[in-house]
Design a protein around this motif. Structure first.
Motif, PDB file in Angstrom:
ATOM      1  N   ALA A 313       0.843  -1.201   0.000  1.00 26.21           N
ATOM      2  CA  ALA A 313       0.000   0.000   0.000  1.00 26.21           C
ATOM      3  C   ALA A 313       0.875   1.247   0.000  1.00 26.21           C
ATOM      4  O   ALA A 313       0.958   1.983   0.991  1.00 26.21           O
ATOM      5  N   VAL A 314       1.564   1.480  -1.105  1.00 27.04           N
ATOM      6  CA  VAL A 314       2.399   2.662  -1.278  1.00 27.04           C
ATOM      7  C   VAL A 314       1.749   3.557  -2.321  1.00 27.04           C
ATOM      8  O   VAL A 314       0.808   3.158  -3.015  1.00 27.04           O
ATOM      9  N   ALA A 315       2.238   4.755  -2.432  1.00 27.63           N
ATOM     10  CA  ALA A 315       1.698   5.683  -3.423  1.00 27.63           C
ATOM     11  C   ALA A 315       2.070   5.223  -4.834  1.00 27.63           C
ATOM     12  O   ALA A 315       3.245   5.082  -5.152  1.00 27.63           O
ATOM     13  N   HIS A 316       1.074   4.969  -5.634  1.00 31.52           N
ATOM     14  CA  HIS A 316       1.242   4.646  -7.055  1.00 31.52           C
ATOM     15  C   HIS A 316       2.181   3.467  -7.308  1.00 31.52           C
ATOM     16  O   HIS A 316       3.223   3.621  -7.963  1.00 31.52           O
ATOM     17  N   PRO A 317       1.871   2.271  -6.805  1.00 30.60           N
ATOM     18  CA  PRO A 317       2.713   1.113  -7.126  1.00 30.60           C
ATOM     19  C   PRO A 317       2.704   0.827  -8.625  1.00 30.60           C
ATOM     20  O   PRO A 317       1.683   1.007  -9.300  1.00 30.60           O
ATOM     21  N   VAL A 318       3.863   0.393  -9.125  1.00 35.19           N
ATOM     22  CA  VAL A 318       4.040   0.177 -10.565  1.00 35.19           C
ATOM     23  C   VAL A 318       4.620  -1.209 -10.790  1.00 35.19           C
ATOM     24  O   VAL A 318       5.538  -1.640 -10.073  1.00 35.19           O
ATOM     25  N   LEU A 319       4.103  -1.927 -11.778  1.00 34.46           N
ATOM     26  CA  LEU A 319       4.707  -3.163 -12.272  1.00 34.46           C
ATOM     27  C   LEU A 319       5.543  -2.811 -13.490  1.00 34.46           C
ATOM     28  O   LEU A 319       5.063  -2.164 -14.418  1.00 34.46           O
ATOM     29  N   SER A 320       6.805  -3.225 -13.475  1.00 32.78           N
ATOM     30  CA  SER A 320       7.694  -2.958 -14.607  1.00 32.78           C
ATOM     31  C   SER A 320       8.464  -4.224 -14.942  1.00 32.78           C
ATOM     32  O   SER A 320       8.785  -5.017 -14.062  1.00 32.78           O
ATOM     33  N   PHE A 321       8.771  -4.411 -16.219  1.00 34.09           N
ATOM     34  CA  PHE A 321       9.566  -5.562 -16.641  1.00 34.09           C
ATOM     35  C   PHE A 321      10.195  -5.265 -17.996  1.00 34.09           C
ATOM     36  O   PHE A 321       9.763  -4.372 -18.732  1.00 34.09           O
ATOM     37  N   ALA A 322      11.242  -6.011 -18.292  1.00 34.14           N
ATOM     38  CA  ALA A 322      11.867  -5.966 -19.607  1.00 34.14           C
ATOM     39  C   ALA A 322      11.446  -7.217 -20.372  1.00 34.14           C
ATOM     40  O   ALA A 322      11.400  -8.310 -19.809  1.00 34.14           O
ATOM     41  N   TYR A 323      11.123  -7.067 -21.643  1.00 35.04           N
ATOM     42  CA  TYR A 323      10.720  -8.222 -22.448  1.00 35.04           C
ATOM     43  C   TYR A 323      11.350  -8.144 -23.835  1.00 35.04           C
ATOM     44  O   TYR A 323      11.747  -7.082 -24.310  1.00 35.04           O
ATOM     45  N   ARG A 324      11.404  -9.308 -24.461  1.00 39.36           N
ATOM     46  CA  ARG A 324      11.930  -9.430 -25.819  1.00 39.36           C
ATOM     47  C   ARG A 324      11.111 -10.501 -26.524  1.00 39.36           C
ATOM     48  O   ARG A 324      10.785 -11.538 -25.922  1.00 39.36           O
ATOM     49  N   ILE A 325      10.768 -10.286 -27.786  1.00 45.49           N
ATOM     50  CA  ILE A 325       9.935 -11.233 -28.530  1.00 45.49           C
ATOM     51  C   ILE A 325      10.593 -11.569 -29.864  1.00 45.49           C
ATOM     52  O   ILE A 325      11.100 -10.675 -30.563  1.00 45.49           O
ATOM     53  N   ASP A 326      10.583 -12.854 -30.194  1.00 46.99           N
ATOM     54  CA  ASP A 326      11.040 -13.333 -31.494  1.00 46.99           C
ATOM     55  C   ASP A 326       9.935 -14.232 -32.055  1.00 46.99           C
ATOM     56  O   ASP A 326       9.460 -15.136 -31.356  1.00 46.99           O
ATOM     57  N   THR A 327       9.490 -13.997 -33.282  1.00 43.35           N
ATOM     58  CA  THR A 327       8.374 -14.778 -33.822  1.00 43.35           C
ATOM     59  C   THR A 327       8.527 -15.023 -35.319  1.00 43.35           C
ATOM     60  O   THR A 327       9.075 -14.187 -36.044  1.00 43.35           O
ATOM     61  N   ALA A 328       8.047 -16.182 -35.728  1.00 43.08           N
ATOM     62  CA  ALA A 328       7.948 -16.516 -37.150  1.00 43.08           C
ATOM     63  C   ALA A 328       6.507 -16.392 -37.633  1.00 43.08           C
ATOM     64  O   ALA A 328       6.211 -16.691 -38.789  1.00 43.08           O
ATOM     65  N   GLU A 329       5.603 -15.956 -36.755  1.00 45.05           N
ATOM     66  CA  GLU A 329       4.185 -15.807 -37.092  1.00 45.05           C
ATOM     67  C   GLU A 329       3.974 -14.493 -37.833  1.00 45.05           C
ATOM     68  O   GLU A 329       4.194 -13.409 -37.285  1.00 45.05           O
ATOM     69  N   THR A 330       3.582 -14.582 -39.082  1.00 46.79           N
ATOM     70  CA  THR A 330       3.364 -13.381 -39.895  1.00 46.79           C
ATOM     71  C   THR A 330       1.924 -13.241 -40.358  1.00 46.79           C
ATOM     72  O   THR A 330       1.500 -12.139 -40.714  1.00 46.79           O
ATOM     73  N   ALA A 331       1.154 -14.328 -40.330  1.00 45.40           N
ATOM     74  CA  ALA A 331      -0.226 -14.267 -40.822  1.00 45.40           C
ATOM     75  C   ALA A 331      -1.136 -13.606 -39.793  1.00 45.40           C
ATOM     76  O   ALA A 331      -1.039 -13.897 -38.598  1.00 45.40           O
ATOM     77  N   PRO A 332      -2.019 -12.713 -40.216  1.00 50.19           N
ATOM     78  CA  PRO A 332      -2.956 -12.100 -39.263  1.00 50.19           C
ATOM     79  C   PRO A 332      -4.018 -13.101 -38.821  1.00 50.19           C
ATOM     80  O   PRO A 332      -4.377 -14.027 -39.542  1.00 50.19           O
ATOM     81  N   GLY A 333      -4.521 -12.902 -37.604  1.00 53.57           N
ATOM     82  CA  GLY A 333      -5.577 -13.734 -37.077  1.00 53.57           C
ATOM     83  C   GLY A 333      -6.939 -13.168 -37.412  1.00 53.57           C
ATOM     84  O   GLY A 333      -7.074 -12.252 -38.241  1.00 53.57           O
TER      85      GLY A 333
END
Length: 427
Positions: A313-333
């Motif tokens: 219960a602090v002022a304005h808690p924030v979730l933060s993370f670093a991410y990286r994505i690699d994909t061979a998916e090119t077709a739209p859903g």
């Protein structure tokens, strides 16, 4: 070969009596044809006793490429200040006729001692050769995080290593993306030479370097926590966007650096068929990260990790993370939406029955390491099941996602209202 044989390289190092930080860096090439009995080890010892196992490959690894490893040893070596330690590299062959070995290069142990505080930083830093110190996800809506305005900038301090064509630059910020002014940014090359500069009023820093070369870079500021140094291997051209998000001193997430098996084990919620792994080849900071989607086989399939967290219960808690994505998916859903994506979810309520979607069908584009943050005000003072899930529609077009530097807490710098001084007791 019919008996077990150890091949060992050892060097004895005398530590200063006033050590306040230590960092070991080395390059190693590991090769093995034995999937069971051989070992490759890196150890620090004192008086013949094990202080820390820096790396242990058992069975022996077969990377067959040059890989750099940088490890902070400050807490391990402080008890041995003023004493001699042994740095040990060794390989075990168990005598079954298959060979394992380790090649080494550019081994350095950078040890720092306290210095007299310098005057206020100027626009140019002087180089120094001694460094200072879930349930299956169902996509619905997307929440966009609040962005914080960037303060007005002043000229970026530049630390010059030597005349050369290269530049390493970036920004130091807190979890909310606000500039951390006057943060100390340290750069160390593979031979242990180190330089420092301070971030400007917009959090920017810049080093002029001679390339190609290999570096580690780290950002620190009092009142914040710190991640392990970031490895730049190798730097061959100008490098921009080497950014940092400094964590709070108190992080509600356990094991968010993913530096060890113990860190990954703290993420006890892993219902997906494709289990997350530690990746020792890819990391935002330190040596490892969590890899989702390493060996997908189903159509569709999930790779998931999560843990129960008390959002303080602090002022304005924030979730933060670093991410990286690699994909061979090119077709739209359907409807032009992506087929694969990394989603961020929070569950509350009895049996974690209430689902909150922080990010759905948003994080899917191929990208290098990128920071993402979310406002967690609505969860302050409550337990949540925090979940990262990689959804993949087809194993024929694989998608992988890496996570690192996961943190949840106050973005504000910690400033104590009073100091408590205790006596230093040495043995």
């Amino acid at each position: 070969m019919t008996e077990t044989v150890w091949s060992t390289a050892t060097q004895t190092i005398q530590l200063p009596a006033t050590i306040n930080s230590a960092q070991l860096t080395y390059w190693r090439w590991l090769a093995s044809n034995d999937p069971t009995g051989d070992e490759q080890l890196v150890e620090v010892r004192a008086g013949g006793n094990l202080v820390r196992t820096v790396e242990a490959f058992n069975p022996a690894a077969n990377h067959q490429q040059w890989i750099s490893n940088t490890v902070t040893l400050t807490s391990d070596l402080l008890p041995h200040a003023g004493q001699a330690i042994e740095l040990v590299f060794k390989v075990k062959n168990d005598g079954d006729g298959t060979l394992s070995y380790m090649r080494l290069d550019d081994v350095s142990l950078v040890v720092c001692e306290p210095v007299t505080p310098a005057a206020a930083p100027t626009s140019t830093a002087t180089p120094s050769r001694t460094p200072t110190s879930s349930p299956t996800p169902t996509p619905t809506v997307t929440r966009t995080p609040t962005r914080t305005p960037t303060p007005t900038s002043t000229p970026t301090p530049t630390a010059t290593l030597a005349p050369g064509p290269g530049v390493i630059r970036g920004q130091v910020a807190d979890l909310a993306g606000r500039a951390v002014i006057s943060a100390t940014v340290s750069l160390i090359d593979s031979r242990g030479h180190a330089w420092q500069t301070q971030a400007s009023s917009d959090g920017a820093y810049r080093f002029e370097v001679t390339l190609p070369a290999t570096f580690t870079v780290r950002a620190e500021q009092s009142g914040f926590g710190a991640w392990e140094p970031r490895n730049l291997i190798p730097v061959a051209t100008d490098t921009a966007g080497v950014d940092f998000r400094l964590p709070p001193i108190v992080n509600a997430v356990q094991g968010g650096s993913f530096e060890s098996d113990a860190d990954l084990a703290r993420w006890t919620y892993q219902p997906g068929k494709t289990s997350p792994l530690l990746d020792a080849m890819v990391a935002s900071s330190g040596q490892r990260s969590a890899l989702l989607g390493a060996n997908f086989s189903g159509n569709p399939e999930n790779s998931t990790l999560g843990q129960v967290i008390l959002v303080r219960a602090v002022a304005h808690p924030v979730l933060s993370f670093a991410y990286r994505i690699d994909t061979a998916e090119t077709a739209p859903g359907p409807g032009g939406q992506p087929n694969d994506w990394l989603e961020v979810l929070a569950y509350t309520g009895s049996g974690w029955s209430v689902r909150h979607e922080l990010s759905i069908r948003e994080l899917w584009q191929p990208t290098g390491w990128t920071y993402r943050s979310f406002d967690m005000d609505e969860f302050a003072g409550r337990d949540v099941l925090l979940v990262f899930n990689l959804y993949q529609s087809s194993a024929d077009r694989s998608t992988r996602a890496w996570l690192d530097e996961v943190v949840l807490g106050s973005p504000d710098r910690f400033v104590p209202s009073r100091w408590l001084y205790v006596p230093l007791i040495a043995r």
